[in-house]
Design a protein around this motif. Structure first.
Motif, PDB file in Angstrom:
ATOM      1  N   CYS A   1       8.420   1.219 -11.550  1.00 34.90           N
ATOM      2  CA  CYS A   1       9.873   1.021 -11.441  1.00 34.90           C
ATOM      3  C   CYS A   1       9.806   1.302  -9.728  1.00 34.90           C
ATOM      4  N   ALA A   2       9.633   2.928  -9.582  1.00 27.55           N
ATOM      5  CA  ALA A   2       9.503   3.107  -7.842  1.00 27.55           C
ATOM      6  C   ALA A   2       9.093   2.107  -6.757  1.00 27.55           C
ATOM      7  N   TYR A   3       7.262   1.651  -7.424  1.00 27.12           N
ATOM      8  CA  TYR A   3       7.020   0.359  -6.740  1.00 27.12           C
ATOM      9  C   TYR A   3       7.942  -0.585  -6.528  1.00 27.12           C
ATOM     10  N   LEU A   4       8.022  -1.092  -7.757  1.00 29.59           N
ATOM     11  CA  LEU A   4       8.599  -2.996  -7.480  1.00 29.59           C
ATOM     12  C   LEU A   4      10.431  -1.886  -6.733  1.00 29.59           C
ATOM     13  N   ASN A   5      10.673  -1.568  -6.913  1.00 31.83           N
ATOM     14  CA  ASN A   5      11.986  -1.848  -5.509  1.00 31.83           C
ATOM     15  C   ASN A   5      11.608  -1.298  -4.132  1.00 31.83           C
ATOM     16  N   GLN A   6      10.789  -0.339  -3.908  1.00 31.73           N
ATOM     17  CA  GLN A   6      10.056  -0.503  -2.117  1.00 31.73           C
ATOM     18  C   GLN A   6       9.657  -1.641  -1.773  1.00 31.73           C
ATOM     19  N   VAL A   7       8.718  -1.900  -2.565  1.00 35.48           N
ATOM     20  CA  VAL A   7       8.373  -3.341  -2.244  1.00 35.48           C
ATOM     21  C   VAL A   7       9.131  -4.212  -2.285  1.00 35.48           C
ATOM     22  N   CYS A   8      10.562  -4.896  -3.237  1.00 35.02           N
ATOM     23  CA  CYS A   8      11.308  -5.259  -3.652  1.00 35.02           C
ATOM     24  C   CYS A   8      11.991  -5.189  -2.218  1.00 35.02           C
ATOM     25  N   LEU A   9      12.729  -4.013  -1.344  1.00 35.93           N
ATOM     26  CA  LEU A   9      14.374  -3.307  -0.484  1.00 35.93           C
ATOM     27  C   LEU A   9      13.533  -3.942   0.727  1.00 35.93           C
ATOM     28  N   GLU A  10      12.076  -3.144   0.519  1.00 36.15           N
ATOM     29  CA  GLU A  10      11.299  -3.012   1.772  1.00 36.15           C
ATOM     30  C   GLU A  10      10.905  -4.823   2.749  1.00 36.15           C
ATOM     31  N   THR A  11      10.521  -5.639   1.717  1.00 33.70           N
ATOM     32  CA  THR A  11      10.319  -6.997   2.200  1.00 33.70           C
ATOM     33  C   THR A  11      12.080  -7.650   2.886  1.00 33.70           C
ATOM     34  N   PHE A  12      12.968  -7.577   1.753  1.00 36.50           N
ATOM     35  CA  PHE A  12      14.120  -8.663   1.366  1.00 36.50           C
ATOM     36  C   PHE A  12      15.005  -8.175   2.664  1.00 36.50           C
ATOM     37  N   LEU A  13      15.212  -6.427   2.874  1.00 37.29           N
ATOM     38  CA  LEU A  13      15.699  -6.072   3.739  1.00 37.29           C
ATOM     39  C   LEU A  13      15.453  -6.231   5.665  1.00 37.29           C
ATOM     40  N   PRO A  14      14.791  -6.511   5.808  1.00 37.65           N
ATOM     41  CA  PRO A  14      14.013  -6.720   7.065  1.00 37.65           C
ATOM     42  C   PRO A  14      14.497  -8.774   6.761  1.00 37.65           C
ATOM     43  N   TRP A  15      14.057  -9.443   6.483  1.00 43.54           N
ATOM     44  CA  TRP A  15      14.123 -10.601   5.997  1.00 43.54           C
ATOM     45  C   TRP A  15      15.652 -11.206   5.764  1.00 43.54           C
TER      46      TRP A  15
ATOM     47  N   GLN B   1       0.951  -1.475  -0.498  1.00 42.36           N
ATOM     48  CA  GLN B   1       0.184  -0.074  -0.111  1.00 42.36           C
ATOM     49  C   GLN B   1       1.150   0.938  -0.157  1.00 42.36           C
ATOM     50  N   ARG B   2       1.479   0.859   0.671  1.00 43.94           N
ATOM     51  CA  ARG B   2       2.518   2.252   0.893  1.00 43.94           C
ATOM     52  C   ARG B   2       3.607   2.721  -0.369  1.00 43.94           C
ATOM     53  N   ALA B   3       4.048   1.446  -0.939  1.00 45.88           N
ATOM     54  CA  ALA B   3       5.013   1.683  -1.856  1.00 45.88           C
ATOM     55  C   ALA B   3       4.451   1.884  -3.533  1.00 45.88           C
ATOM     56  N   TRP B   4       2.381   1.973  -3.424  1.00 41.18           N
ATOM     57  CA  TRP B   4       1.889   2.020  -4.021  1.00 41.18           C
ATOM     58  C   TRP B   4       0.717   3.402  -4.235  1.00 41.18           C
ATOM     59  N   GLN B   5       1.313   3.809  -3.006  1.00 43.86           N
ATOM     60  CA  GLN B   5       1.147   5.587  -3.002  1.00 43.86           C
ATOM     61  C   GLN B   5       1.332   6.558  -3.218  1.00 43.86           C
ATOM     62  N   GLN B   6       2.963   6.331  -3.841  1.00 41.67           N
ATOM     63  CA  GLN B   6       3.649   7.598  -4.558  1.00 41.67           C
ATOM     64  C   GLN B   6       3.358   7.837  -5.763  1.00 41.67           C
ATOM     65  N   ASN B   7       3.530   9.233  -5.439  1.00 39.75           N
ATOM     66  CA  ASN B   7       3.092  10.100  -6.547  1.00 39.75           C
ATOM     67  C   ASN B   7       4.724   9.650  -7.926  1.00 39.75           C
ATOM     68  N   TYR B   8       4.286   9.615  -9.070  1.00 40.59           N
ATOM     69  CA  TYR B   8       5.700  10.119  -9.973  1.00 40.59           C
ATOM     70  C   TYR B   8       3.856  10.234 -10.928  1.00 40.59           C
ATOM     71  N   ALA B   9       5.126  11.538 -11.813  1.00 42.44           N
ATOM     72  CA  ALA B   9       3.917  11.925 -13.006  1.00 42.44           C
ATOM     73  C   ALA B   9       4.149  10.418 -13.827  1.00 42.44           C
ATOM     74  N   ALA B  10       4.904   9.904 -14.299  1.00 37.50           N
ATOM     75  CA  ALA B  10       4.855   8.860 -15.658  1.00 37.50           C
ATOM     76  C   ALA B  10       4.665   7.354 -15.032  1.00 37.50           C
TER      77      ALA B  10
ATOM     78  N   VAL C   1       8.533 -10.175  -8.270  1.00 40.50           N
ATOM     79  CA  VAL C   1       8.047  -9.629  -7.464  1.00 40.50           C
ATOM     80  C   VAL C   1       6.101  -9.459  -7.401  1.00 40.50           C
ATOM     81  N   ASP C   2       5.044 -10.655  -7.479  1.00 41.72           N
ATOM     82  CA  ASP C   2       4.207 -10.902  -7.566  1.00 41.72           C
ATOM     83  C   ASP C   2       2.987  -9.866  -6.884  1.00 41.72           C
ATOM     84  N   SER C   3       2.658  -8.859  -7.487  1.00 41.85           N
ATOM     85  CA  SER C   3       1.593  -7.659  -6.852  1.00 41.85           C
ATOM     86  C   SER C   3       0.270  -8.702  -5.937  1.00 41.85           C
TER      87      SER C   3
END
Length: 151
Positions: free
Chosen positions: A33-47, A18-27, A113-115
């Motif tokens: 791209c930002a969504y995939l990066n954030q989901v990936c990082l915030e899921t993998f790093l804590p593990w 939810q947080r990753a998808w709420q980012q605002n980008y014009a394109a 990433v399977d959203s």
């Protein structure tokens, strides 16, 4: 003889998605791209911090500029390259992660990433050295491609 394929599968918390998808980008492409990066990082790093490397930290998250994010620990750098595509025949790495010395990683992880099912799968990895040796560079989209057989 066929090798056994082992994947790491991690659940993506709904709050992260939810947080990753709420980012605002014009394109739309930048937002994705930002969504995939954030989901990936915030899921993998804590593990990673819980299982292996409590001191692991974010090295670089270029947001919407480049697909991927990097984590450092013990003087090693992991670069996670997320894709929505579940086609595990190849890994495409943006040129920046290979050719900019300050960004280059020691290891590159292929991540799906399977959203829809809220799952992240690490399905392969390779090294910088192997990418330079067996990867194919495509100047039109500025990516290195490594066939799955080399992961």
């Amino acid at each position: 003889m066929m090798d056994t394929i082992t994947e790491l599968e991690l659940a993506i918390a709904d709050s992260i998605q939810q947080r990753a998808w709420q980012q605002n980008y014009a394109a739309p492409r930048s937002r994705w791209c930002a969504y995939l990066n954030q989901v990936c990082l915030e899921t993998f790093l804590p593990w990673l911090q819980t299982e292996y490397a409590p001191r692991a930290s974010v090295f670089l998250q270029p947001g919407d500029l480049v697909k991927g994010c990097a984590i450092e620990w013990n003087e090693k750098r992991l670069v996670l390259i997320p894709e929505k595509n579940s086609d595990a025949r190849e890994l495409q790495i943006p040129q920046e992660w290979i050719d900019i010395p300050e960004w280059a990683g020691d290891y590159y992880l292929a991540v799906q990433v399977d959203s829809d099912d809220l799952v992240m799968r690490v399905w392969g990895y390779t090294t910088h050295e192997k990418i330079k040796a067996v990867g194919t560079y495509d100047p039109s989209d500025r990516t290195y491609t490594v066939d799955a057989q080399f992961l």
